[in-house]
Design a protein around this motif. Sequence first.
Motif, PDB file in Angstrom:
ATOM      1  N   ARG A  91       0.835  -1.205   0.000  1.00  0.00           N
ATOM      2  CA  ARG A  91       0.000   0.000   0.000  1.00  0.00           C
ATOM      3  C   ARG A  91       0.873   1.260   0.000  1.00  0.00           C
ATOM      4  O   ARG A  91       0.653   2.185  -0.779  1.00  0.00           O
TER       5      ARG A  91
ATOM      6  N   ASN B 234      -6.343  -4.166  -0.659  1.00  0.00           N
ATOM      7  CA  ASN B 234      -5.903  -2.990   0.098  1.00  0.00           C
ATOM      8  C   ASN B 234      -6.866  -1.815  -0.053  1.00  0.00           C
ATOM      9  O   ASN B 234      -7.052  -1.015   0.874  1.00  0.00           O
TER      10      ASN B 234
ATOM     11  N   TYR C 220      -3.600   5.762  -6.119  1.00  0.00           N
ATOM     12  CA  TYR C 220      -2.303   5.221  -6.496  1.00  0.00           C
ATOM     13  C   TYR C 220      -1.852   5.986  -7.736  1.00  0.00           C
ATOM     14  O   TYR C 220      -2.626   6.126  -8.690  1.00  0.00           O
TER      15      TYR C 220
END
Length: 370
Positions: free
Chosen positions: A87, A204, A296
């Motif tokens: 993560r 995650n 992300y």
Amino acid sequence: MEEVAKPRNLGGSLPVPNVQDLAGRPDDLALTPTLLHRYLRPQPNTVDLLLDAPSDEQEQDHVPVIDLGRLLGQDGGGRDEEAATLRSACEKWGFFQVVNHGVPEETMEEMKRNVMGFFALPLAEKASFAQEPGGIEGYGQAFVVSEEQRLDWADMFFLLTQPPSYRDLHLWPSNPSTFKDCLESYSVAVQRVACDLLRAMAENLGVRDHSDMTRLAASQAVRMNYYPPCPEAHVDRVLGLSPHSDAIGITLLLQVSAVPGLQIRRDGGWVPVMPLPGALVANVGDVVEVFTNGKYKSVEHRAVVNARQERMSIAAFHSGKFGTSYGPLEEIVGDDEVRYRSVTVEEYVKLVVSSKLDGKNIMDAMKITT
């Protein structure tokens, strides 16, 4: 869902000189400024040089390492810790190295031997696999869209490998003799690693249906890179690969040579990625940034060349299949503002192929502007 055939005429790259041939000229035909002019970039100023030079702190700031066996719960405890490392790597780095990934060592070593063997072939034999007009597959170069742009000091061999229906097998060489079988084995093994990583990312992120993320490894392309030595490399005026982020889901890179060259942009400078023995270097692609609505982030990276030594690498790019679409996942967006538009895979590939490598220009095109 019925599989959609690979579309034709998605775009290609303008033909350019073979860099390996230029670099291999005898002394009486040595590289001159005239020959090099399309590869020479503007002289860096003092500030740029300072930014490009890693500080002592940066040199000690290593790319995170993920133990895939532990992440998958195959090696006893430590799964939660490994998931937290993944993560953090996706949020703060965009890059990480993967060890204990399960790709057989012999498969990786044989793949390296085959790539070295292919690039060692005579130019005429390699040229028989040259890219065809309007396409990017084959031997040549990518992302050349104008006669004026600066070129990368590299040659590539690019093949679609997964699913098997996407393959143009007439471009798969029979020399080296084990090339086809080895690429098949390597392709399957690396695609499995990509799926495992995307599944862990989905977990995650709290995505209930992991296939919403793992579908970003449903197709695969493999780019084999050859970076010849260049005497101008030491002044940072010639690059093997321009700064860019990868316009795919997730990339897994195998370094063929021990010569370093991959660098990532971090804190205003360029940090080298020193590969671990047997590791795969992974990076978050633009499509994952889109899917996660920016949680992300893909990261710019480049390849530098060595003044005296050649370098080779193998990048496996993983994406969604044709007939599907890219866009932020509602489950991840929640109450946040949607930051990126949705497009079909075909539209996205046409955008990518028609663009030159230039930072995060693809992401800029995907952003919703108000």
